[in-house]
Scaffold this motif. Structure first.
Motif, mmCIF file in Angstrom:
data_model
loop_
_atom_site.group_PDB
_atom_site.id
_atom_site.type_symbol
_atom_site.label_atom_id
_atom_site.label_comp_id
_atom_site.label_asym_id
_atom_site.label_seq_id
_atom_site.Cartn_x
_atom_site.Cartn_y
_atom_site.Cartn_z
ATOM 1 N N ASN A 34 43.160 11.294 -37.918
ATOM 2 C CA ASN A 34 43.974 10.564 -38.744
ATOM 3 C C ASN A 34 45.484 10.874 -38.452
ATOM 4 O OD1 ASN A 34 41.398 11.622 -40.375
ATOM 5 N ND2 ASN A 34 42.037 9.570 -40.898
ATOM 6 N N LEU A 35 45.778 11.935 -37.701
ATOM 7 C CA LEU A 35 47.250 12.218 -37.499
ATOM 8 C C LEU A 35 47.719 12.178 -36.057
ATOM 9 C CD1 LEU A 35 49.327 13.298 -39.643
ATOM 10 C CD2 LEU A 35 48.838 15.435 -38.897
ATOM 11 N N SER A 36 48.914 11.747 -35.741
ATOM 12 C CA SER A 36 49.490 11.489 -34.277
ATOM 13 C C SER A 36 50.925 11.451 -34.484
ATOM 14 C CB SER A 36 48.669 10.357 -33.703
ATOM 15 O OG SER A 36 49.123 9.038 -34.028
ATOM 16 N N PHE A 37 51.450 11.489 -33.356
ATOM 17 C CA PHE A 37 53.031 11.543 -33.448
ATOM 18 C C PHE A 37 53.380 10.894 -32.071
ATOM 19 C CE2 PHE A 37 52.575 15.722 -31.423
ATOM 20 C CZ PHE A 37 53.594 15.581 -30.338
ATOM 21 N N THR A 38 54.602 10.190 -31.823
ATOM 22 C CA THR A 38 55.113 9.825 -30.712
ATOM 23 C C THR A 38 56.557 10.219 -30.561
ATOM 24 O OG1 THR A 38 53.714 7.666 -30.893
ATOM 25 C CG2 THR A 38 55.710 7.519 -29.541
ATOM 26 N N PHE A 39 56.930 10.580 -29.381
ATOM 27 C CA PHE A 39 58.390 10.968 -29.193
ATOM 28 C C PHE A 39 58.748 10.252 -28.132
ATOM 29 C CE2 PHE A 39 61.451 13.671 -26.689
ATOM 30 C CZ PHE A 39 62.271 13.820 -27.625
ATOM 31 N N ALA B 35 60.672 9.293 -33.075
ATOM 32 C CA ALA B 35 60.059 10.521 -33.489
ATOM 33 C C ALA B 35 59.266 10.451 -34.529
ATOM 34 C CB ALA B 35 61.266 11.664 -33.889
ATOM 35 N N GLN B 36 58.082 9.777 -34.497
ATOM 36 C CA GLN B 36 57.410 9.149 -35.292
ATOM 37 C C GLN B 36 55.816 9.950 -35.681
ATOM 38 O OE1 GLN B 36 57.103 4.728 -34.784
ATOM 39 N NE2 GLN B 36 54.977 4.766 -35.519
ATOM 40 N N LEU B 37 55.740 10.277 -36.717
ATOM 41 C CA LEU B 37 54.718 10.752 -37.304
ATOM 42 C C LEU B 37 53.726 9.615 -38.126
ATOM 43 C CD1 LEU B 37 52.948 13.320 -37.691
ATOM 44 C CD2 LEU B 37 53.908 13.615 -39.918
ATOM 45 N N ASP B 38 52.172 9.488 -37.542
ATOM 46 C CA ASP B 38 51.496 8.567 -38.100
ATOM 47 C C ASP B 38 50.295 9.199 -38.939
ATOM 48 O OD1 ASP B 38 52.983 6.161 -37.228
ATOM 49 O OD2 ASP B 38 52.040 6.347 -35.203
ATOM 50 N N TRP B 39 50.087 9.057 -39.931
ATOM 51 C CA TRP B 39 48.957 9.482 -40.633
ATOM 52 C C TRP B 39 48.233 8.197 -41.120
ATOM 53 C CZ3 TRP B 39 49.298 10.751 -46.667
ATOM 54 C CH2 TRP B 39 47.882 10.983 -47.011
ATOM 55 N N VAL B 40 46.910 8.170 -40.719
ATOM 56 C CA VAL B 40 45.865 7.029 -41.252
ATOM 57 C C VAL B 40 45.086 7.742 -42.424
ATOM 58 C CG1 VAL B 40 43.981 5.483 -40.746
ATOM 59 C CG2 VAL B 40 46.121 5.856 -39.138
ATOM 60 N N THR B 41 45.261 7.076 -43.426
ATOM 61 C CA THR B 41 44.394 7.640 -44.600
ATOM 62 C C THR B 41 42.836 7.269 -44.986
ATOM 63 O OG1 THR B 41 44.869 5.858 -46.332
ATOM 64 C CG2 THR B 41 46.644 7.371 -45.952
ATOM 65 N N ASP B 42 42.208 7.874 -45.822
ATOM 66 C CA ASP B 42 40.935 7.442 -45.607
ATOM 67 C C ASP B 42 40.623 5.901 -46.212
ATOM 68 O OD1 ASP B 42 40.032 10.118 -45.325
ATOM 69 O OD2 ASP B 42 40.002 10.733 -47.349
ATOM 70 N N GLU B 43 41.667 5.054 -46.781
ATOM 71 C CA GLU B 43 41.477 3.963 -47.215
ATOM 72 C C GLU B 43 42.197 2.948 -45.732
ATOM 73 O OE1 GLU B 43 43.138 6.262 -49.090
ATOM 74 O OE2 GLU B 43 41.550 6.556 -50.482
ATOM 75 N N VAL C 227 44.824 3.188 -44.446
ATOM 76 C CA VAL C 227 46.109 2.741 -44.693
ATOM 77 C C VAL C 227 46.828 3.608 -43.878
ATOM 78 C CG1 VAL C 227 48.138 2.719 -46.001
ATOM 79 C CG2 VAL C 227 46.076 2.048 -47.058
ATOM 80 N N LYS C 228 48.016 3.239 -42.790
ATOM 81 C CA LYS C 228 48.838 3.977 -42.034
ATOM 82 C C LYS C 228 50.303 4.345 -42.541
ATOM 83 C CE LYS C 228 50.697 2.737 -37.967
ATOM 84 N NZ LYS C 228 50.663 2.269 -36.710
ATOM 85 N N ILE D 123 43.277 -5.891 -42.823
ATOM 86 C CA ILE D 123 42.083 -6.070 -43.571
ATOM 87 C C ILE D 123 41.534 -7.392 -42.542
ATOM 88 C CG2 ILE D 123 40.677 -6.673 -45.575
ATOM 89 C CD1 ILE D 123 43.187 -5.579 -47.216
ATOM 90 N N GLY D 124 40.622 -6.992 -41.858
ATOM 91 C CA GLY D 124 40.214 -8.090 -40.834
ATOM 92 C C GLY D 124 41.181 -8.722 -40.007
ATOM 93 N N PRO D 125 41.578 -9.893 -40.234
ATOM 94 C CA PRO D 125 42.395 -10.378 -39.164
ATOM 95 C C PRO D 125 43.829 -10.531 -40.015
ATOM 96 C CG PRO D 125 41.409 -12.188 -40.471
ATOM 97 C CD PRO D 125 40.691 -11.109 -40.715
ATOM 98 N N ILE D 126 43.994 -9.868 -41.282
ATOM 99 C CA ILE D 126 44.978 -9.896 -41.805
ATOM 100 C C ILE D 126 45.844 -8.730 -41.824
ATOM 101 C CG2 ILE D 126 46.367 -10.353 -43.959
ATOM 102 C CD1 ILE D 126 44.260 -12.350 -44.732
#
Length: 248
Positions: free
Chosen positions: A55-60, A83-91, A93-94, A141-144
């Motif tokens: 669920n957690l990643s980063f890009t430098f 310098a980007q931190l990405d968190w994907v929640t249980d729903e 949502v990033k 959500i699907g194609p959207i």
């Protein structure tokens, strides 16, 4: 000067090869240029990606380019592009934060697919920066797919000079990477940045693309309004001749 350019090119190639062999997640892109009988490096990107969990990643990422000041000819300047931190929640949502990639032309740029030759339409005409400091939330959500960014508005080459923020929205239906997948997409983008006097600069755009049968094609139309108004139309297509060659 020509020897210095070649020595720098060889050094970067050796560094990239070494990084590829010993470090997972490190990659880079270099753009070479030849003009007026001389060779040069016009752009160098160095990127490190790391997934710390599912669920957690980063890009430098750093961006090194030539200075535009003619008095500083031959010199390069380095910028922190991501310098980007990405968190994907249980729903699903990033949430992204830090120096993050913008959502105004990231899909169109992949459909264009020829960044090694020229920037995409919105980028080269400076309708939006490609990265900025702030916060983003996105969901598919699907194609959207939809994304909302709240950023400083100055871009990654400038620090924040005021308390104003830029809001950027993207709505997309379909594939977001037509350079890798067959299919199609249509979408809209809109950004708004107002100063303390409530004078606003807005960019609105409509785009679409299609990929299949060795063809990748796209079109976009954008309107920019601030003190003056301008519009930008672009259409492009690439035919894949083989795995290693194409015509665009």
């Amino acid at each position: 000067a020509l020897l210095n350019y070649w020595m720098m090119a060889i050094f970067i190639l050796i560094l990239s090869l070494f990084s590829f062999l010993v470090c997972d997640g490190i990659n880079g892109v270099t753009y070479f240029k030849h003009a007026d009988g001389t060779f040069s490096l016009s752009r160098v990107y160095f990127t490190y990606d790391k997934a710390m969990s599912d669920n957690l990643s980063f890009t430098f990422q750093t961006d090194v380019g030539r200075l535009v000041d003619p008095n500083e000819e031959g010199l390069y300047q380095a910028f922190l592009k991501k310098a980007q931190l990405d968190w994907v929640t249980d729903e699903n949502v990033k949430i992204s934060m830090g120096m993050i990639g913008m959502n105004m032309f990231n899909v169109q740029e992949k459909t264009w697919g020829n960044r090694f030759v020229a920037k995409s339409a919105m980028d080269i005409n400076e309708y939006s920066s490609s990265a900025d400091l702030g916060f983003a939330i996105s969901k598919r959500i699907g194609p959207i797919a939809a994304s909302l960014l709240i950023t400083n508005g100055e871009g990654y080459k400038n620090s924040q000079s005021d308390e104003n923020t830029k809001k950027s929205v993207q709505l997309l239906y379909g594939e977001n990477r037509l350079d890798k997948n067959d299919g199609y997409n249509v979408g809209i983008v809109h950004s708004n940045l107002c100063d303390n006097n409530h004078d606003c600069s807005t960019v609105s755009g409509l785009f679409g693309g299609w990929s299949g049968n060795k063809i990748i094609a796209g079109a976009e139309y954008n309107i920019k309004e601030s003190d003056t108004s301008s519009n930008l139309a672009s259409i492009y297509a690439t035919y894949l001749l083989s795995a290693n060659s194409s015509m665009f």
